[in-house]
Design a protein around this motif. Structure first.
Motif, PDB file in Angstrom:
ATOM      1  N   MET A   1       0.815  -1.215   0.000  1.00 37.94           N
ATOM      2  CA  MET A   1       0.000   0.000   0.000  1.00 37.94           C
ATOM      3  C   MET A   1       0.853   1.271   0.000  1.00 37.94           C
ATOM      4  SD  MET A   1      -3.015  -0.871  -0.525  1.00 37.94           S
ATOM      5  CE  MET A   1      -3.681   0.796  -0.470  1.00 37.94           C
ATOM      6  N   ASP A   2       2.046   1.209   0.555  1.00 35.10           N
ATOM      7  CA  ASP A   2       2.901   2.398   0.541  1.00 35.10           C
ATOM      8  C   ASP A   2       3.310   2.760  -0.885  1.00 35.10           C
ATOM      9  OD1 ASP A   2       2.720   2.767   3.214  1.00 35.10           O
ATOM     10  OD2 ASP A   2       4.733   2.064   3.712  1.00 35.10           O
ATOM     11  N   LYS A   3       3.268   1.754  -1.778  1.00 34.31           N
ATOM     12  CA  LYS A   3       3.642   2.021  -3.165  1.00 34.31           C
ATOM     13  C   LYS A   3       2.441   2.325  -4.047  1.00 34.31           C
ATOM     14  CE  LYS A   3       7.347  -1.359  -2.872  1.00 34.31           C
ATOM     15  NZ  LYS A   3       7.140  -2.822  -2.800  1.00 34.31           N
ATOM     16  N   PHE A   4       1.262   2.236  -3.457  1.00 32.32           N
ATOM     17  CA  PHE A   4       0.022   2.428  -4.197  1.00 32.32           C
ATOM     18  C   PHE A   4      -0.121   3.905  -4.571  1.00 32.32           C
ATOM     19  CE2 PHE A   4      -4.592   1.080  -4.526  1.00 32.32           C
ATOM     20  CZ  PHE A   4      -4.353  -0.118  -5.176  1.00 32.32           C
ATOM     21  N   SER A   5      -0.317   4.192  -5.842  1.00 34.72           N
ATOM     22  CA  SER A   5      -0.444   5.593  -6.259  1.00 34.72           C
ATOM     23  C   SER A   5      -1.907   6.016  -6.237  1.00 34.72           C
ATOM     24  CB  SER A   5       0.109   5.767  -7.664  1.00 34.72           C
ATOM     25  OG  SER A   5      -0.780   5.187  -8.593  1.00 34.72           O
ATOM     26  N   ALA A   6      -2.113   7.315  -6.408  1.00 32.52           N
ATOM     27  CA  ALA A   6      -3.478   7.839  -6.493  1.00 32.52           C
ATOM     28  C   ALA A   6      -4.216   7.184  -7.659  1.00 32.52           C
ATOM     29  CB  ALA A   6      -3.434   9.353  -6.665  1.00 32.52           C
ATOM     30  N   ALA A   7      -3.507   6.981  -8.765  1.00 29.04           N
ATOM     31  CA  ALA A   7      -4.133   6.349  -9.936  1.00 29.04           C
ATOM     32  C   ALA A   7      -4.522   4.902  -9.623  1.00 29.04           C
ATOM     33  CB  ALA A   7      -3.165   6.397 -11.121  1.00 29.04           C
ATOM     34  N   ASP A   8      -3.649   4.188  -8.891  1.00 34.85           N
ATOM     35  CA  ASP A   8      -3.977   2.815  -8.485  1.00 34.85           C
ATOM     36  C   ASP A   8      -5.252   2.812  -7.643  1.00 34.85           C
ATOM     37  OD1 ASP A   8      -1.709   1.708  -9.644  1.00 34.85           O
ATOM     38  OD2 ASP A   8      -0.491   2.010  -7.844  1.00 34.85           O
ATOM     39  N   PHE A   9      -5.357   3.820  -6.789  1.00 36.24           N
ATOM     40  CA  PHE A   9      -6.511   3.888  -5.899  1.00 36.24           C
ATOM     41  C   PHE A   9      -7.796   4.108  -6.686  1.00 36.24           C
ATOM     42  CE2 PHE A   9      -6.064   4.422  -1.167  1.00 36.24           C
ATOM     43  CZ  PHE A   9      -7.218   3.710  -0.918  1.00 36.24           C
ATOM     44  N   ILE A  10      -7.712   4.962  -7.690  1.00 38.58           N
ATOM     45  CA  ILE A  10      -8.906   5.220  -8.505  1.00 38.58           C
ATOM     46  C   ILE A  10      -9.302   3.953  -9.256  1.00 38.58           C
ATOM     47  CG2 ILE A  10      -9.703   6.482 -10.549  1.00 38.58           C
ATOM     48  CD1 ILE A  10      -8.358   8.960  -9.372  1.00 38.58           C
ATOM     49  N   ARG A  11      -8.311   3.244  -9.764  1.00 38.49           N
ATOM     50  CA  ARG A  11      -8.622   1.985 -10.454  1.00 38.49           C
ATOM     51  C   ARG A  11      -9.275   0.994  -9.505  1.00 38.49           C
ATOM     52  NH1 ARG A  11      -3.260   2.483 -12.356  1.00 38.49           N
ATOM     53  NH2 ARG A  11      -3.360   3.884 -14.138  1.00 38.49           N
ATOM     54  N   LEU A  12      -8.740   0.919  -8.294  1.00 38.97           N
ATOM     55  CA  LEU A  12      -9.317   0.003  -7.304  1.00 38.97           C
ATOM     56  C   LEU A  12     -10.762   0.396  -7.002  1.00 38.97           C
ATOM     57  CD1 LEU A  12      -9.187  -2.210  -5.115  1.00 38.97           C
ATOM     58  CD2 LEU A  12      -8.052  -0.561  -3.605  1.00 38.97           C
ATOM     59  N   ALA A  13     -10.967   1.683  -6.773  1.00 36.71           N
ATOM     60  CA  ALA A  13     -12.309   2.162  -6.399  1.00 36.71           C
ATOM     61  C   ALA A  13     -13.316   1.991  -7.534  1.00 36.71           C
ATOM     62  CB  ALA A  13     -12.237   3.624  -5.967  1.00 36.71           C
ATOM     63  N   SER A  14     -12.810   1.880  -8.753  1.00 34.58           N
ATOM     64  CA  SER A  14     -13.730   1.713  -9.892  1.00 34.58           C
ATOM     65  C   SER A  14     -14.330   0.317  -9.916  1.00 34.58           C
ATOM     66  CB  SER A  14     -13.001   2.001 -11.206  1.00 34.58           C
ATOM     67  OG  SER A  14     -12.167   0.908 -11.549  1.00 34.58           O
ATOM     68  N   GLN A  15     -13.807  -0.572  -9.086  1.00 36.76           N
ATOM     69  CA  GLN A  15     -14.263  -1.964  -9.104  1.00 36.76           C
ATOM     70  C   GLN A  15     -15.449  -2.221  -8.186  1.00 36.76           C
ATOM     71  OE1 GLN A  15     -13.209  -3.831 -11.358  1.00 36.76           O
ATOM     72  NE2 GLN A  15     -11.547  -2.461 -11.972  1.00 36.76           N
ATOM     73  N   TYR A  16     -15.915  -1.185  -7.511  1.00 31.16           N
ATOM     74  CA  TYR A  16     -16.967  -1.421  -6.521  1.00 31.16           C
ATOM     75  C   TYR A  16     -17.971  -0.292  -6.576  1.00 31.16           C
ATOM     76  CZ  TYR A  16     -18.060  -4.677  -2.823  1.00 31.16           C
ATOM     77  OH  TYR A  16     -18.626  -5.697  -2.100  1.00 31.16           O
TER      78      TYR A  16
ATOM     79  N   ALA B   1     -19.879   3.859  -9.533  1.00 34.02           N
ATOM     80  CA  ALA B   1     -18.655   3.228  -9.024  1.00 34.02           C
ATOM     81  C   ALA B   1     -18.004   4.194  -8.033  1.00 34.02           C
ATOM     82  CB  ALA B   1     -17.709   2.895 -10.161  1.00 34.02           C
ATOM     83  N   ILE B   2     -17.314   3.631  -7.059  1.00 30.51           N
ATOM     84  CA  ILE B   2     -16.793   4.459  -5.966  1.00 30.51           C
ATOM     85  C   ILE B   2     -15.769   5.477  -6.458  1.00 30.51           C
ATOM     86  CG2 ILE B   2     -15.466   4.386  -3.797  1.00 30.51           C
ATOM     87  CD1 ILE B   2     -17.017   1.807  -3.152  1.00 30.51           C
ATOM     88  N   HIS B   3     -15.030   5.140  -7.519  1.00 31.54           N
ATOM     89  CA  HIS B   3     -14.033   6.105  -7.992  1.00 31.54           C
ATOM     90  C   HIS B   3     -14.704   7.388  -8.506  1.00 31.54           C
ATOM     91  CE1 HIS B   3     -15.218   4.624 -11.893  1.00 31.54           C
ATOM     92  NE2 HIS B   3     -14.513   5.560 -12.471  1.00 31.54           N
TER      93      HIS B   3
END
Lengths: 407, 407
Positions: free
Chosen positions: A132-147, B169-171
């Motif tokens: 998670m320390d290497k997780f970027s803002a873009a990674d977070f948006i991609r993750l959040a797009s899955q739910y 989606a959450i993002h």
């Protein structure tokens, strides 16, 4: 090693569990694991803000042990990433912010305790800050797009808060997502948790396919009732038995649970089979087994597990000396006091209702009617040091008892 | 430079605006700016996925110009961070993913167009990837902790989708938050947008204080109606005038708007005052001013603004030559065709209904009754190249016209 037949494994895995989702997926995974002679990766997320494990926590840890016994690999996840952020809105006091040092310390404490049950050789302790320390803002948006928002609000506590207009900060939606992503990072085959964690475990199951992984299975275990037999066992309700409680405390607390709760503890905290449990209930019902006998057996089992057999025997002896041999009932009322030094025994007797006045207390002592932990007291001027953690039974006359608990 | 009196500035800022939140805050900022002789920082977020600016976009850009004229600093924000992520759920086609190169290209196109209105010297073009690329997962959680789910769902489109069970989606909750954080990174004093952006602008205003900054003010401008006078001006509805339309197209399109829409365009696209607008409406109502005169004036203003005065004069002359001098009505029906080469004029006349058959078309041509853009055609075998973007008026006999538009 060679793995057991999937159906045999399944039976042991399911015993005592509330949900296994889905059984079909799990059987498929178990079968493949056996065919390839490759252990499954079993994820368990620990809360690094609360390193003291009580018996409630061990319900799931026991199930991890089952997986370990079946040859699978335990990934014991310390959620340090989230613990170091805490609740940035500052509204949730149950999410304290921890420093790196505190987390290391807690993780050590945690490890020491879980290894009373788990085999360290087959347990990998992992930290989610690693990814998670290497997780970027873009990674977070991609993750959040899955739910979806709607799905997240379906979580019990969110539904209640949303309906009652109690604010939910948006980052609270992100925590279950990061927890779900942990399953991706760990390539988890299965995640375990209490029934209260079911939603969070399912997030991992839902998210993995978006990252090209097979969905993990989930297994939930019941929430253990505390000593009161009603509420969830918890430190804040002070109705718990800690795995680091002294043999004396562990034994004494167990002896005081209700008969009903005793059976529940047998079910969730020991390796007893369903048949054996039914037999005990039956024999007790018939009057052939005394509840006390079963409680002693449970208490000794727990002390032996978290300390040693010798400690279990000793705790039993001590308990007998104080309670059984001296005719004390098991359920002496407890009287909590704060630590103090040089407290007059007479004053303590008045405070706890064992005597109506200092004069009566003195008369009782000099008349030989007062005992501490079964030892007769002759000195009416006795001063007692009430040290934190100490507990002792004070007896006055033939029928009045109180257990002084210093906390 | 020295700044105008805050109340004078306020009057010019408010003219034509829908919302200014809050006026009191804005006056305070204007006053401090004047006292310290320090320009305000005015933020405007551009969508780098749609670099072609039409007159609808210029409504806000004109207001930015006002701020610039008042001595303030424009921060023209290219949202490249979000553009490079797009919609990871893949469900929203309106959010295409752009490469770094495409964004650079679009930004250049954008700049070229806005600098037809804004002064490049007083405009700073900024990219939000500058700070968002460095944003960590922990930063994101902190940001998300500043806003509640309930508040986000209040956004019009989210409310509708949530109520109709259309997945969010959450993002999608995270994008307005990053947009709000842009205001923090830019230390924005004021953000401008269309009325459809009001919610997003308010997120910035809400979030800044959590980062120890004074909340930005927000200003929204009306959404401009397209040439149909009903729908929002938009490229996808093909009811727009682009700022890079040719003088001829710009002039012609303006001449064909309704009288009502003409006044709306005067209000939102020119620097005319409210008093002047009222006077025009009154004089037209009295019959002293012909609507065509006012439209020509508007059309010339627009061509002069986006091209040059000479181009405006030329467009007017050409328009007169084709329509006025030749007795063409302003509202010649349009006939769209696809690009093609060597199309027979006779065939084109049949297709567009100007002649019933090839034979009739030939007779009309040889009889001298056919014109293209006012020029008489003598060759009945004429072939025409229909090049993309070309448009011309075809006249057959005295009363039949059609405007061929190649697209």
């Amino acid at each position: 090693m060679s793995f057991l037949d999937p159906q045999e494994q399944l039976a042991r895995i399911k015993f005592g569990a509330v949900d296994v989702l889905s059984e079909a997926d799990l059987v498929r995974k178990l079968k493949r694991s056996k065919d390839k002679n490759q252990p499954l990766r079993i994820k368990f997320g620990a809360d690094p803000t609360r390193p003291d494990i009580h018996l409630g926590h061990t319900v799931v840890i026991n199930k991890l042990k089952t997986f370990q016994d079946l040859g699978h690999r335990i990934l014991f996840l310390i959620g340090d990433f989230t613990a170091m952020i805490g609740d940035p809105s500052g509204k949730n006091a149950t999410r304290p912010i921890l420093s790196r040092e505190e987390i290391e310390e807690n993780a050590k404490t945690y490890a020491k305790q879980i290894f009373k049950i788990l085999d360290p050789e087959k347990t990998e302790i992992v930290y989610n800050s690693t990814w998670m320390d290497k997780f970027s803002a873009a990674d977070f948006i991609r993750l959040a797009s899955q739910y979806t928002v709607a799905r997240m609000i379906e979580r019990d506590d969110f539904t209640k808060r949303y309906k009652s207009n109690t604010p939910i900060a948006i980052h609270e939606f992100l925590y279950p997502l990061t927890q779900g992503y942990d399953s991706v990072a760990l390539k988890s085959d299965m995640e375990l948790g209490g029934t209260d964690q079911k939603f969070n475990l399912l997030v991992g199951r839902d998210i993995q396919p978006a990252y090209g992984q097979e969905a993990q299975c989930i297994l939930t275990m019941p929430i253990l009732e505390g000593l009161d037999g009603v509420n969830k066992m918890s430190k804040s309700l002070d109705n718990y038995i800690s795995v680091v409680d002294s043999p004396k405390d562990m034994f004494g607390k167990t002896m005081r649970v209700s008969d009903e709760l005793m059976f529940r503890y047998y079910e969730l905290l020991t390796e007893i089979s369903g048949t054996e449990l039914d037999r005990m209930k039956f024999e007790m019902g018939e009057g052939r087994l005394h509840p006390r006998t079963l409680k002693v057996q449970l208490a000794k089992y727990l002390v032996a597990r978290f300390h040693s057999s010798a400690a279990a025997d000793q705790a039993e002896e001590e308990f007998n000396r104080i309670f059984v041999d001296k005719g004390l009932p098991d359920d002496v009322p407890e009287y909590p006091v704060v630590p103090d030094k040089g407290v007059a025994l007479t004053a303590l007797m008045v405070r706890t209702g064992l005597a109506a006045s200092n004069g009566e207390a003195q008369r009782l002592i000099t008349g030989g009617g007062v005992q501490i932990d079964g030892e007769k007291i002759g000195d009416a001027r006795l001063k007692i040091d009430l040290e934190a953690g100490r507990a002792f039974v004070l007896k006055a006359g033939k029928k009045k008892f109180v257990k002084i608990v210093v906390s």
